[in-house]
Structure formats: C-alpha cells, structure tokens
Scaffold this motif. Structure first.
Motif, PDB file in Angstrom:
ATOM      1  N   VAL A  71     -13.087   1.908  -3.563  1.00  0.00           N
ATOM      2  CA  VAL A  71     -11.883   1.615  -4.343  1.00  0.00           C
ATOM      3  C   VAL A  71     -12.254   1.268  -5.783  1.00  0.00           C
ATOM      4  O   VAL A  71     -11.587   1.712  -6.730  1.00  0.00           O
ATOM      5  CB  VAL A  71     -11.073   0.467  -3.699  1.00  0.00           C
ATOM      6  CG1 VAL A  71      -9.964  -0.004  -4.639  1.00  0.00           C
ATOM      7  CG2 VAL A  71     -10.475   0.909  -2.368  1.00  0.00           C
ATOM      8  N   HIS A  99       0.796  -1.234   0.000  1.00  0.00           N
ATOM      9  CA  HIS A  99       0.000   0.000   0.000  1.00  0.00           C
ATOM     10  C   HIS A  99       0.829   1.285   0.000  1.00  0.00           C
ATOM     11  O   HIS A  99       0.290   2.365   0.225  1.00  0.00           O
ATOM     12  CB  HIS A  99      -0.973   0.008   1.189  1.00  0.00           C
ATOM     13  CG  HIS A  99      -0.360  -0.257   2.520  1.00  0.00           C
ATOM     14  ND1 HIS A  99       0.391   0.662   3.188  1.00  0.00           N
ATOM     15  CD2 HIS A  99      -0.396  -1.368   3.308  1.00  0.00           C
ATOM     16  CE1 HIS A  99       0.794   0.148   4.341  1.00  0.00           C
ATOM     17  NE2 HIS A  99       0.331  -1.091   4.435  1.00  0.00           N
ATOM     18  N   SER A 142     -14.256  -1.265  -0.267  1.00  0.00           N
ATOM     19  CA  SER A 142     -14.070  -1.894  -1.577  1.00  0.00           C
ATOM     20  C   SER A 142     -14.908  -1.200  -2.635  1.00  0.00           C
ATOM     21  O   SER A 142     -14.458  -1.014  -3.780  1.00  0.00           O
ATOM     22  CB  SER A 142     -14.429  -3.378  -1.512  1.00  0.00           C
ATOM     23  OG  SER A 142     -13.509  -4.088  -0.717  1.00  0.00           O
ATOM     24  N   ILE A 183     -12.886  -6.314  -5.476  1.00  0.00           N
ATOM     25  CA  ILE A 183     -12.465  -5.141  -6.256  1.00  0.00           C
ATOM     26  C   ILE A 183     -12.221  -5.520  -7.706  1.00  0.00           C
ATOM     27  O   ILE A 183     -12.667  -4.830  -8.627  1.00  0.00           O
ATOM     28  CB  ILE A 183     -11.200  -4.517  -5.624  1.00  0.00           C
ATOM     29  CG1 ILE A 183     -11.526  -3.913  -4.263  1.00  0.00           C
ATOM     30  CG2 ILE A 183     -10.599  -3.455  -6.543  1.00  0.00           C
ATOM     31  CD1 ILE A 183     -10.328  -3.551  -3.428  1.00  0.00           C
ATOM     32  N   LYS A 184     -11.531  -6.632  -7.909  1.00  0.00           N
ATOM     33  CA  LYS A 184     -11.239  -7.073  -9.287  1.00  0.00           C
ATOM     34  C   LYS A 184     -12.528  -7.376 -10.046  1.00  0.00           C
ATOM     35  O   LYS A 184     -12.680  -6.974 -11.217  1.00  0.00           O
ATOM     36  CB  LYS A 184     -10.373  -8.334  -9.228  1.00  0.00           C
ATOM     37  CG  LYS A 184      -9.912  -8.856 -10.596  1.00  0.00           C
ATOM     38  CD  LYS A 184      -8.846  -7.957 -11.175  1.00  0.00           C
ATOM     39  CE  LYS A 184      -8.129  -8.618 -12.370  1.00  0.00           C
ATOM     40  NZ  LYS A 184      -8.984  -8.920 -13.504  1.00  0.00           N
ATOM     41  N   LYS A 206      -5.063   4.381  -5.549  1.00  0.00           N
ATOM     42  CA  LYS A 206      -5.879   3.189  -5.324  1.00  0.00           C
ATOM     43  C   LYS A 206      -5.647   2.163  -6.429  1.00  0.00           C
ATOM     44  O   LYS A 206      -5.623   0.951  -6.174  1.00  0.00           O
ATOM     45  CB  LYS A 206      -7.372   3.556  -5.251  1.00  0.00           C
ATOM     46  CG  LYS A 206      -7.728   4.483  -4.102  1.00  0.00           C
ATOM     47  CD  LYS A 206      -7.314   3.934  -2.761  1.00  0.00           C
ATOM     48  CE  LYS A 206      -7.690   4.866  -1.629  1.00  0.00           C
ATOM     49  NZ  LYS A 206      -7.105   4.442  -0.330  1.00  0.00           N
ATOM     50  N   ILE A 246      -1.596  -5.446  -4.406  1.00  0.00           N
ATOM     51  CA  ILE A 246      -2.289  -6.655  -3.943  1.00  0.00           C
ATOM     52  C   ILE A 246      -2.403  -7.672  -5.072  1.00  0.00           C
ATOM     53  O   ILE A 246      -2.360  -8.882  -4.831  1.00  0.00           O
ATOM     54  CB  ILE A 246      -3.685  -6.330  -3.382  1.00  0.00           C
ATOM     55  CG1 ILE A 246      -3.608  -5.308  -2.253  1.00  0.00           C
ATOM     56  CG2 ILE A 246      -4.345  -7.609  -2.857  1.00  0.00           C
ATOM     57  CD1 ILE A 246      -4.948  -4.960  -1.638  1.00  0.00           C
ATOM     58  N   SER A 305      -2.034   0.597  -5.646  1.00  0.00           N
ATOM     59  CA  SER A 305      -1.945  -0.234  -4.448  1.00  0.00           C
ATOM     60  C   SER A 305      -2.740  -1.531  -4.599  1.00  0.00           C
ATOM     61  O   SER A 305      -2.283  -2.599  -4.162  1.00  0.00           O
ATOM     62  CB  SER A 305      -2.419   0.534  -3.214  1.00  0.00           C
ATOM     63  OG  SER A 305      -3.766   0.944  -3.343  1.00  0.00           O
ATOM     64  N   ARG A 306      -3.900  -1.460  -5.230  1.00  0.00           N
ATOM     65  CA  ARG A 306      -4.746  -2.653  -5.369  1.00  0.00           C
ATOM     66  C   ARG A 306      -4.409  -3.457  -6.625  1.00  0.00           C
ATOM     67  O   ARG A 306      -4.140  -4.666  -6.546  1.00  0.00           O
ATOM     68  CB  ARG A 306      -6.225  -2.262  -5.390  1.00  0.00           C
ATOM     69  CG  ARG A 306      -6.852  -2.178  -4.025  1.00  0.00           C
ATOM     70  CD  ARG A 306      -6.314  -1.056  -3.179  1.00  0.00           C
ATOM     71  NE  ARG A 306      -7.031  -0.921  -1.921  1.00  0.00           N
ATOM     72  CZ  ARG A 306      -6.788   0.048  -1.040  1.00  0.00           C
ATOM     73  NH1 ARG A 306      -5.849   0.949  -1.280  1.00  0.00           N
ATOM     74  NH2 ARG A 306      -7.474   0.109   0.092  1.00  0.00           N
ATOM     75  N   ASP A 318     -10.957  -9.011  -0.147  1.00  0.00           N
ATOM     76  CA  ASP A 318     -11.347  -7.673  -0.609  1.00  0.00           C
ATOM     77  C   ASP A 318     -10.884  -7.445  -2.047  1.00  0.00           C
ATOM     78  O   ASP A 318     -11.609  -6.858  -2.856  1.00  0.00           O
ATOM     79  CB  ASP A 318     -10.755  -6.598   0.307  1.00  0.00           C
ATOM     80  CG  ASP A 318     -11.412  -6.563   1.675  1.00  0.00           C
ATOM     81  OD1 ASP A 318     -12.518  -7.133   1.813  1.00  0.00           O
ATOM     82  OD2 ASP A 318     -10.833  -5.976   2.603  1.00  0.00           O
ATOM     83  N   TYR A 319      -9.669  -7.900  -2.343  1.00  0.00           N
ATOM     84  CA  TYR A 319      -9.160  -7.718  -3.708  1.00  0.00           C
ATOM     85  C   TYR A 319     -10.037  -8.461  -4.719  1.00  0.00           C
ATOM     86  O   TYR A 319     -10.289  -7.952  -5.823  1.00  0.00           O
ATOM     87  CB  TYR A 319      -7.721  -8.204  -3.822  1.00  0.00           C
ATOM     88  CG  TYR A 319      -7.218  -8.205  -5.240  1.00  0.00           C
ATOM     89  CD1 TYR A 319      -6.925  -7.010  -5.894  1.00  0.00           C
ATOM     90  CD2 TYR A 319      -7.083  -9.395  -5.960  1.00  0.00           C
ATOM     91  CE1 TYR A 319      -6.487  -7.003  -7.213  1.00  0.00           C
ATOM     92  CE2 TYR A 319      -6.648  -9.400  -7.274  1.00  0.00           C
ATOM     93  CZ  TYR A 319      -6.348  -8.200  -7.889  1.00  0.00           C
ATOM     94  OH  TYR A 319      -5.942  -8.189  -9.199  1.00  0.00           O
TER      95      TYR A 319
END
Length: 580
Positions: free
Chosen positions: A473, A342, A470, A452-453, A494, A502, A497-498, A448-449
C-alpha cells in the motif's frame, strides 16, 4: 434424543440430497472421510474420546509424527490459486506441514449456500470433520448443547501464543466471550473489527469546481444541513455534466446492522440523530428495545421524507437496485454516497475508471451532540470448531498461532516464506488458508494505517512496515502522490481508502470524536425463526412508504404497534431472558 436443531438439519439434508451428494457438490471437490488414501485415525466414525500423542512444547511446536486433520472447507468461486494448487494442497497447507508436521485432508469443500448445506449434512449425520468453520452463533449454540464439539479451554490456555491471546483481549471480552459457555472455550471465533463510521464520500473535484466550502473547521464532520446544501449544489450546477443529476441516492433497505454492509445506506444519517436501526439495545431499567422503532429513527424518516419531497433524495428511491446506484456514481449523475472506509478499493474505483479527474473526500455526519455517533459491530464473525473426540484439539490453536501471529507479524516474509509471500503478492484469496476467518487485533486497522502513514511520509523505510500488505500500500500511495493523473486505478484506490477512509477514522479516534454505543444481542430467538422475515418486510415496506410520502410520518406509530403485535414483543421478551 438430540434437540430440534438436528431434526431441522435432517429436513435440510433430505432436500439437499436432491442436488448434492456426500461425494460431490456443485463444482467442488467434496470427499468422504473414508475415501481411499485418508488416514482413518482422524475419522469421526470413532465417537469415543481419543487420547492425543505428546507434542513438542510451545505454541509453535511441531508434532514428532505426521498428524492428519480433516477439514470442512469454505471456498469461493475464484480463489486465484496457481495451476496445480488446490484448497487441500497449496502454499498455506504446505506451510502448516512444514511448521507443524500436520497435513490437511478435506472432508468437503463448497461455497455459499452449498457450504451451509454440507455443514448441515455433517451435523445431521453426526459425522463432523476434525476442524470446521461454522457461520453463526446459533449453530455453535446447538453444537455445544448437543455435545458435538471439543472444549478448547486447556488447549487455548496451554498453546495459545501470547499475541493470539492479546488479539482476543483487545476486544475487552466482546469476542471470545461469544464462544465461551460456562467458562469453557468451545470455539475459536473470527474477529470483526469496528470499521465505523458510515462515511459519506463526496466528489472533491466537484467541490473544487464549484468553489464550495466543506468542513471549514476541519474536524472531519459535516452537519445534516451541510450535506443537504452540497447535494443541492450538485443538483443545480450538474458538475458531472450528466444533464440528469441526482442529489443523494439510497438503498431501499435504508440501514444495516454492520458498517461493512452499510454501503448506499442512511446508517450515518440515522446515527447522527442517535438512531441505530436494526440493532438491539438495553434501557437503563434492563428492558430491551429495537433500534428501528425509536423516536430518533422516526426523526430520521421524517428528514428523508422532506428530502424526497424537495427532490434532494433520489426521486426513484425505493426502486433503485444496487447496480442502478453504482451507475449513477459512475455516470457522473451523483457525487455523494455512503459506505465503509474501503469502498474506493472495490466500488468508487469504477468512478475513477470512467473519469480520470474523479477524487473523493470522506466525512461523517455530525450528531446534535457534536460527536460521531457509532455502534460497535458484532465482535465475532464465524467460528472454528473442533470435533469432540479428535486427538489433537490443540492443533486448531497452533494453526491460528501460525497465521494470525507468525505470518501476521514477520517482517521477513519474502525471505522466510517466499511461497506464501508470492500468494499474497498475487492476490490469492485468504479462503485458501486452513481457516477462512480473520483473527485480528481490535486496533489492527489503525495499527496498519500508522505504518502506512509513516512509510508515505518517509519516517520509516518501506521494508520496516509490519505487514506485506502495508508495504504494498505504501508503494501504491507513493506512486499516486507522485503522479495523481496516472492511469493506475489501483494506486488511486489505495490512496483514497487509506489516506482518506482510514485517515478519517484515525483522526476521529485521536480527537475523541466518537460516541460509542453497544448493541446487546446478535443471535436468533425462537420467535424470530417464524416471525422475523415478516417483521423485516413490515419494516422495509412501511419505511419506504413514509419516505416517499405514500403514508404520513405518523404511520410510524401504527407500524410500531403492528410490529409488537406480530411477534416483536415476544422477541423482546426472549432477548431479555437470553441476556440476563
């Protein structure tokens, strides 16, 4: 008579009262349990065991009559509370009142070292608040040894929600066990998810500009030689136009025992050699060794010494401050740095603010075994304890259920708890919750990823993501992808970092590329109390001298001998006794 711990705290108290009083603390609103208007039924002046009143059944059941609980509250300087709200009376404490019919009353509030002193005062005077955060396992050990905190086993088993229990179970015993003594749960530990690896962040816009080939096999890992060649190319071609380029700049302390603290460190390089500095491990014969003192770490220092001699490593290594290294990045003098996933959110965003073309890609330095060698973090981070004798030890469990189960999992936060949702949207700091710890599943980062994806790829609607964070993001990443050249640094951060930081962890996990090792000790032994500062100084000074060529690499062996003779051997003996 109580153990030495209380005498140490009394000494701290005597010095602390020179700058503090029980009624106030350096800009905080510190109060005494006996202050006017407090409900004295919860005061710790009643030292006997108190019989609790019946609560409604279930992990989320409200009390039929209002319950007051006193708190030791760890604060920060700028929590971003809206006007009129305080740590004692805010959206989160009102949420607890609404759901459980329980009201917070702060015994003391303080941040940083001031908070530690207030905890010391409370312990030394044997006047603990009903619920309090403590920062270390060492303090928990002493509180348990001196019979000052409640056994939470029955409360946890009876009132812990299924999801709260799933959280702790996800660590395979590495977390809750740190708060368990002779089978009794004596605190609720905060969790510390693994955020490995120590990622190497490389300016992608510079790579593109110079036509370099990086990670051609696409496995997310680069070799030490590849890393060196990229740094050399950046130095020779100066793609940032700084006229004073630096290859790789590292913090003089070189390594960290937690990936969250490994920014600017060579932890990732050491791990590639199979070295794990500043950590304790067990040999197959049961003996303990210190990760800084291994042949693998000697090889790491040898490599860095070679790089320093060749000019690949910052010629001012050993004297650069944190701010100096940050400036090198922001000024376009270096395009390579190390850090957790992050750092785009709070560090690399400074680079973007200075250069709208700036873009980064993250990798891990590959070990000779073809793996990403990584260590497990300490699974616990801070503890919530309940004063022995408090009527409602289960209240701590119920509050944990509310924040780490109900609020964490609701998909209708804005509708059901709009005041809490606004706090999160406005960035009000999490320290304003009753418990200033995080309790998250071991898999929470990747869970969480995944949301998000899916949201970014359009596979789920934004509102179907599990958490408000999320959802926010997803919107940031979508805005960035629609217009990468836009001014908004937050959207850039964002995304990086994601979808970089991640995403790398997710890829390495799915492909089985991690090689995990387990440190065996995180505490403080008796000899550490008197010798550890000097041993750390010896380590740091010797390693700087080796890297800069002030002493030969073979002085590493002399350092190990000196380290053992100056208390290291005794510390190892104490750790071996501790973990049997």
């Amino acid at each position: 008579m109580r153990k030495n711990y209380l005498f140490r705290h009394i000494a701290i108290t005597l010095s602390a009262v020179m700058v503090l009083s029980l009624a106030g603390c350096s800009g905080t609103n510190t109060k005494n349990n006996a202050a006017a208007g407090k409900n004295t039924e919860t005061s710790s002046s009643n030292k006997g065991e108190e019989k609790g009143t019946q609560t409604e059944d279930g992990p989320f059941g409200a009390y039929p009559e209002t319950v007051t609980y006193t708190m030791g509250r760890q604060t920060i300087q700028n929590p971003k509370l809206p006007d009129g709200d305080t740590y004692e009376n805010n959206a989160y404490t009102r949420f607890v009142k609404e759901k459980l019919n329980a009201v917070a009353s702060d015994a003391f509030e303080a941040n940083g070292e001031d908070y530690d002193r207030q905890v010391s005062l409370a312990i030394a005077s044997e006047d603990l608040p009903d619920i309090m955060k403590i920062g270390s396992k060492d303090i928990l050990n002493e509180l348990v040894e001196n019979d000052m905190v409640a056994d939470l086993t029955e409360a946890y088993n009876t009132y812990g929600s299924d999801y709260l229990k799933e959280i702790y179970e996800s660590y395979d015993g590495r977390c809750l066990s740190t708060a368990t003594y002779d089978g009794k749960i004596m605190a609720l530990p905060g969790t510390n998810v693994d955020s490995a690896p120590n990622e190497v962040w490389i300016r992608q816009d510079w790579v593109d500009k110079l036509g370099l080939k990086v990670d051609e096999d696409g496995n997310g890992m680069i070799t030490i030689d590849e890393l060196k060649n990229i740094a050399k190319a950046f130095m020779e071609k100066d793609p940032g136009g700084s006229k004073n380029p630096v290859g790789i700049s590292l913090a003089y302390w070189l390594s960290a025992n937690d990936y969250g603290g490994a920014t600017y460190c060579a932890t990732g390089i050491a791990n590639a050699f199979g070295a794990y500095p500043k950590l304790w491990f067990k040999n197959t014969d049961g003996s303990v060794y210190y990760g800084s003192n291994t042949e693998e770490n000697k090889k790491t220092l040898g490599l860095l010494a070679d790089w320093f001699k060749e000019g690949i490593l910052d010629p001012q290594f050993g004297t650069r401050t944190w701010d100096d290294i940050t400036a090198l990045l922001s000024n376009g003098q270096t395009g390579i740095t190390f850090g957790v996933w992050h750092i785009p959110d709070w560090l690399l965003n400074n680079v973007r603010a200075m250069d709208k073309k700036a873009a980064f890609t993250s990798y891990v330095v590959e070990g000779e075994n073809g793996k990403a060698n990584v260590f497990h973090n300490n699974a616990s981070s801070g503890y919530i304890v309940v004063r022995k004798g408090y009527k409602h030890p289960e209240l701590a469990i119920k509050i944990a259920n509310l924040f780490y189960d109900e609020l964490a999992n609701t998909k209708t936060l804005e509708k059901d708890y709009p005041e809490v949702a606004k706090y999160q949207a406005d960035g009000v700091d999490g320290s304003t919750r009753p418990f200033n710890v995080e309790i998250n599943k071991y898999t929470s980062l990747l869970d969480d990823y995944a949301d998000i994806k899916k949201g970014v790829d359009g596979k789920i609607a934004i509102e179907d993501a599990r958490t408000l964070e999320s959802r926010n993001v997803i919107q940031s990443v979508k805005r960035y992808l629609k217009n990468p050249a836009a001014e908004d640094v937050t959207d850039w951060s964002k995304y990086h970092s994601r979808m970089k930081g991640i995403a790398l962890i997710d890829k390495l996990t799915k492909e089985g590329s991690f090689n995990w090792v387990d440190p065996v000790f995180w505490g403080t032994t008796e000899t550490m109390k008197s010798s550890w500062a000097n041993l750390q100084k010896l380590e740091e000074e010797t390693f700087i001298k080796i890297v800069t060529g002030s002493v030969p690499l073979d002085d590493f062996d002399k350092y190990v001998k000196d380290w053992n003779n100056q208390g290291g051997s005794q510390i190892i003996t104490e750790i071996e006794a501790n973990i049997k």
